[in-house]
Scaffold this active site. Structure first.
Site, PDB file in Angstrom:
ATOM      1  N   ARG A 126      19.829 -14.650  15.404  1.00  0.00           N
ATOM      2  CA  ARG A 126      19.543 -15.715  14.195  1.00  0.00           C
ATOM      3  C   ARG A 126      19.147 -17.180  14.838  1.00  0.00           C
ATOM      4  NH1 ARG A 126      24.859 -14.848  11.124  1.00  0.00           N
ATOM      5  NH2 ARG A 126      25.408 -14.681  13.222  1.00  0.00           N
ATOM      6  N   TYR A 174      36.510  -1.522  12.005  1.00  0.00           N
ATOM      7  CA  TYR A 174      35.862  -1.831  11.084  1.00  0.00           C
ATOM      8  C   TYR A 174      35.751  -0.725   9.919  1.00  0.00           C
ATOM      9  CZ  TYR A 174      33.168  -5.917  13.046  1.00  0.00           C
ATOM     10  OH  TYR A 174      32.942  -6.987  13.653  1.00  0.00           O
ATOM     11  N   ARG A 183      23.187 -10.779  22.089  1.00  0.00           N
ATOM     12  CA  ARG A 183      22.566 -11.094  20.803  1.00  0.00           C
ATOM     13  C   ARG A 183      21.370 -11.890  20.915  1.00  0.00           C
ATOM     14  NH1 ARG A 183      25.956 -10.774  16.159  1.00  0.00           N
ATOM     15  NH2 ARG A 183      27.300  -9.120  16.598  1.00  0.00           N
ATOM     16  N   ARG A 220      13.692 -11.869   8.762  1.00  0.00           N
ATOM     17  CA  ARG A 220      14.940 -11.706   7.867  1.00  0.00           C
ATOM     18  C   ARG A 220      14.714 -12.126   6.420  1.00  0.00           C
ATOM     19  NH1 ARG A 220      18.725 -10.023   6.093  1.00  0.00           N
ATOM     20  NH2 ARG A 220      20.704 -10.654   6.622  1.00  0.00           N
TER      21      ARG A 220
HETATM   22  C1  CP3 Z   1      31.084  -6.870  16.615  1.00  0.00           C
HETATM   23  C2  CP3 Z   1      29.528  -6.402  16.544  1.00  0.00           C
HETATM   24  C3  CP3 Z   1      28.741  -5.964  15.622  1.00  0.00           C
HETATM   25  N1  CP3 Z   1      27.511  -5.848  15.884  1.00  0.00           N
HETATM   26  C4  CP3 Z   1      27.715  -6.143  17.351  1.00  0.00           C
HETATM   27  C5  CP3 Z   1      28.945  -6.224  17.837  1.00  0.00           C
HETATM   28  C6  CP3 Z   1      29.501  -6.113  19.089  1.00  0.00           C
HETATM   29  C7  CP3 Z   1      29.062  -7.358  19.738  1.00  0.00           C
HETATM   30  C8  CP3 Z   1      29.719  -8.578  19.396  1.00  0.00           C
HETATM   31  O1  CP3 Z   1      31.020  -8.493  19.462  1.00  0.00           O
HETATM   32  O2  CP3 Z   1      29.350  -9.452  19.236  1.00  0.00           O
HETATM   33  C9  CP3 Z   1      26.367  -5.509  18.309  1.00  0.00           C
HETATM   34  C10 CP3 Z   1      25.007  -5.947  18.165  1.00  0.00           C
HETATM   35  N2  CP3 Z   1      24.611  -6.476  16.739  1.00  0.00           N
HETATM   36  C11 CP3 Z   1      23.212  -6.677  16.798  1.00  0.00           C
HETATM   37  C12 CP3 Z   1      22.799  -6.494  18.380  1.00  0.00           C
HETATM   38  C13 CP3 Z   1      21.256  -6.384  18.715  1.00  0.00           C
HETATM   39  C14 CP3 Z   1      21.040  -6.558  20.063  1.00  0.00           C
HETATM   40  C15 CP3 Z   1      21.241  -8.103  20.693  1.00  0.00           C
HETATM   41  O3  CP3 Z   1      20.333  -8.974  20.622  1.00  0.00           O
HETATM   42  O4  CP3 Z   1      22.150  -8.374  21.234  1.00  0.00           O
HETATM   43  C16 CP3 Z   1      23.887  -6.005  18.879  1.00  0.00           C
HETATM   44  C17 CP3 Z   1      24.267  -5.608  20.383  1.00  0.00           C
HETATM   45  C18 CP3 Z   1      22.478  -7.594  15.931  1.00  0.00           C
HETATM   46  C19 CP3 Z   1      22.998  -8.325  14.986  1.00  0.00           C
HETATM   47  N3  CP3 Z   1      23.935  -7.915  14.051  1.00  0.00           N
HETATM   48  C20 CP3 Z   1      24.236  -8.666  13.159  1.00  0.00           C
HETATM   49  C21 CP3 Z   1      23.133  -9.937  13.144  1.00  0.00           C
HETATM   50  C22 CP3 Z   1      22.952 -10.835  12.264  1.00  0.00           C
HETATM   51  C23 CP3 Z   1      22.623 -10.307  11.033  1.00  0.00           C
HETATM   52  C24 CP3 Z   1      21.730 -11.463  10.030  1.00  0.00           C
HETATM   53  O5  CP3 Z   1      22.332 -12.190   9.643  1.00  0.00           O
HETATM   54  O6  CP3 Z   1      20.661 -11.411   9.955  1.00  0.00           O
HETATM   55  C25 CP3 Z   1      22.375  -9.508  14.323  1.00  0.00           C
HETATM   56  C26 CP3 Z   1      21.150  -9.997  14.576  1.00  0.00           C
HETATM   57  C27 CP3 Z   1      25.236  -8.839  11.805  1.00  0.00           C
HETATM   58  C28 CP3 Z   1      26.714  -8.262  12.541  1.00  0.00           C
HETATM   59  N4  CP3 Z   1      26.964  -7.066  12.878  1.00  0.00           N
HETATM   60  C29 CP3 Z   1      28.385  -7.291  13.307  1.00  0.00           C
HETATM   61  C30 CP3 Z   1      28.767  -8.455  12.839  1.00  0.00           C
HETATM   62  C31 CP3 Z   1      30.271  -8.980  12.983  1.00  0.00           C
HETATM   63  C32 CP3 Z   1      27.601  -9.183  12.188  1.00  0.00           C
HETATM   64  C33 CP3 Z   1      27.746 -10.363  11.415  1.00  0.00           C
HETATM   65  C34 CP3 Z   1      28.068 -11.620  12.112  1.00  0.00           C
HETATM   66  C35 CP3 Z   1      27.199 -12.006  13.405  1.00  0.00           C
HETATM   67  O7  CP3 Z   1      25.945 -12.116  13.454  1.00  0.00           O
HETATM   68  O8  CP3 Z   1      28.079 -12.035  14.357  1.00  0.00           O
HETATM   69  C36 CP3 Z   1      29.049  -6.151  13.848  1.00  0.00           C
END
Ligand code: CP3
Length: 379
Positions: A35, A175, A31, A61
């Site tokens: 954020r 999910y 990640r 965003r």
């Molecule tokens: C379970 C999972 C998700 N997404 C992802 C997983 C597996 C990894 C992990 O367990 O953390 C994977 C993911 N999500 C995102 C990336 C981008 C690449 C990176 O920077 O690693 C990757 C590799 C961007 C994102 N995905 C998300 C954001 C935040 C979105 C926002 O608020 O703008 C980002 C930057 C949203 C997201 N997407 C998901 C959730 C639960 C959420 C909301 C809560 C959170 O941010 O942890 C599902």
């Protein structure tokens, strides 16, 4: 197949993934484009060629929905390279900006992000599987991610390799049935225990899409692939073996086979099965992945003992250490480096899970600097 990319100038990540020695551990963070990155301003002069929009994640965003960014290759590229610009010379990999939930979308499900994932119409009974798209053509449904990967490779100009990824079938299945995050996974587990055959069929159907998607990412320019099984640790050791493992193995086998058939050199693959530390020696032997990602609940030296030199390891500092200030970060990094560098086998420094909002980007810089310092020391 996209080609004519600028030559790679930093191959530490790929070397470590192949179990080769490196001058210091390669480092990136899950990640990393996210954020914790503020609106404007750079503390280092960007070496990578400027894009027109000089603003970091939170600023982008403000004007765009999450999945709108994922589907716009220019915005996805911009956000992917933000941490590489900010931490030039400190960071050894980029990961394409997207989300694991683009596969359920490609299967025809609606997914919102407000602020966590929400499926307005989740799968309730196995009958609902009929509602999913039968033949998913990833070159149509997920073309935007392939375009983003190709564009990012050009933009990175060979500074660091680009990681592609997808969610693991069990995590995506959870999910799609829970309709979002969950504390108990009651609905998804009810499926496993009440409808095991239908569940296995759906897991394999998702795995087939994962194979197509990952192969497409390599063709578009991804240089390493990571599969995120974020909810692996919710399953008992027996249920992980029965339900998650076969689909994970299907992916590593399928991707390698398809790339070989198409005369494309297979890229290293990483499996991050969070919470499945009980399975790591088995996964090292049998999963077909080159690197295993670890969370912080296993000691680095113990993990290395369990896997031998069969796989590289990635991880595993508790992300919450990043809130505790520079001395705490330095102590934890030093300990992590001593644990992982004390035996042979590749190691990719990372956190044990994704970085969370509110971390000071300067403390992230310190994390990178400490990894450089302590992982270079011969023990
Ligand atoms: C379970 C999972 C998700 N997404 C992802 C997983 C597996 C990894 C992990 O367990 O953390 C994977 C993911 N999500 C995102 C990336 C981008 C690449 C990176 O920077 O690693 C990757 C590799 C961007 C994102 N995905 C998300 C954001 C935040 C979105 C926002 O608020 O703008 C980002 C930057 C949203 C997201 N997407 C998901 C959730 C639960 C959420 C909301 C809560 C959170 O941010 O942890 C599902």
């Amino acid at each position: 197949m996209a080609s004519n990319f600028p030559p790679l100038k930093n191959d530490r990540l790929l070397k470590a993934a192949r179990g080769e020695e490196t001058d210091r551990a390669p480092v990136w963070i899950m990640r990393q484009a996210g954020r914790y990155l503020p609106g404007m301003g750079y503390s280092v002069k960007p070496r990578i060629q400027d894009l027109s929009r000089l603003s970091e994640f939170r600023k982008v965003r403000e004007d765009h929905e999450f999945f709108e960014i994922c589907r716009d290759p220019s915005l996805a590229t911009e956000i992917t390279v933000q941490p590489i610009r900010r931490y030039t010379g400190l960071i050894d990999a980029s990961i394409i900006f997207s989300d694991i939930l683009v596969i359920p979308q490609a299967l025809g499900m609606e997914v919102l992000m407000n602020p966590g994932p929400h499926f307005p119409d989740p799968l309730v009974t196995p009958e609902d599987v009929k509602k999913l798209k039968k033949d998913v053509d990833v070159n149509v449904e997920l073309k935007y991610m392939f375009d983003a990967i190709t564009k990012t490779r050009m933009e990175l100009n060979g500074e660091v390799p680009l990681i592609g990824f997808c969610g693991a079938p069990w995590t995506l299945f959870a999910y799609m049935i829970e309709g979002g995050g969950s504390k108990t996974f009651q609905k998804a587990k009810t499926w496993l225990f009440k409808y095991p055959e239908e569940s296995k069929a759906l897991l394999m159907r998702i795995a087939d899409v994962c194979v197509d998607f990952l192969v497409g990412q390599v063709k578009a320019g991804a240089q390493l692939l990571q599969v995120f099984d974020s909810w692996a640790g919710e399953l008992s050791p027996h249920d992980f073996q029965e339900f998650s493992f076969p689909s994970l193995r299907h992916i590593s086998d399928g991707v390698r086979k398809r790339l070989t058939e198409e005369n494309i050199t297979p890229v290293p693959m990483t499996l991050f099965a969070k919470g499945a530390n009980h399975a790591i020696s088995f996964l090292a032997e049998r999963s077909g992945y080159d690197t295993l990602g670890l969370d912080w609940c296993i000691d680095p030296a113990d993990a290395r003992r369990l896997v031998g030199t069969k796989v590289a390891l990635q991880g595993n500092m508790d992300p919450n250490v990043l809130y505790a200030g520079k001395p705490a970060i330095e102590k934890a990094v030093k300990r992590m480096c001593e644990g992982f560098r004390s035996a042979k086998g590749g190691w990719i420094a990372n956190l044990g899970h994704g970085i969370t909002p509110g971390v000071d980007p300067e403390d992230v810089r310190w994390f990178f600097e400490c990894v450089h310092k302590y992982s270079a020391q011969k023990l």
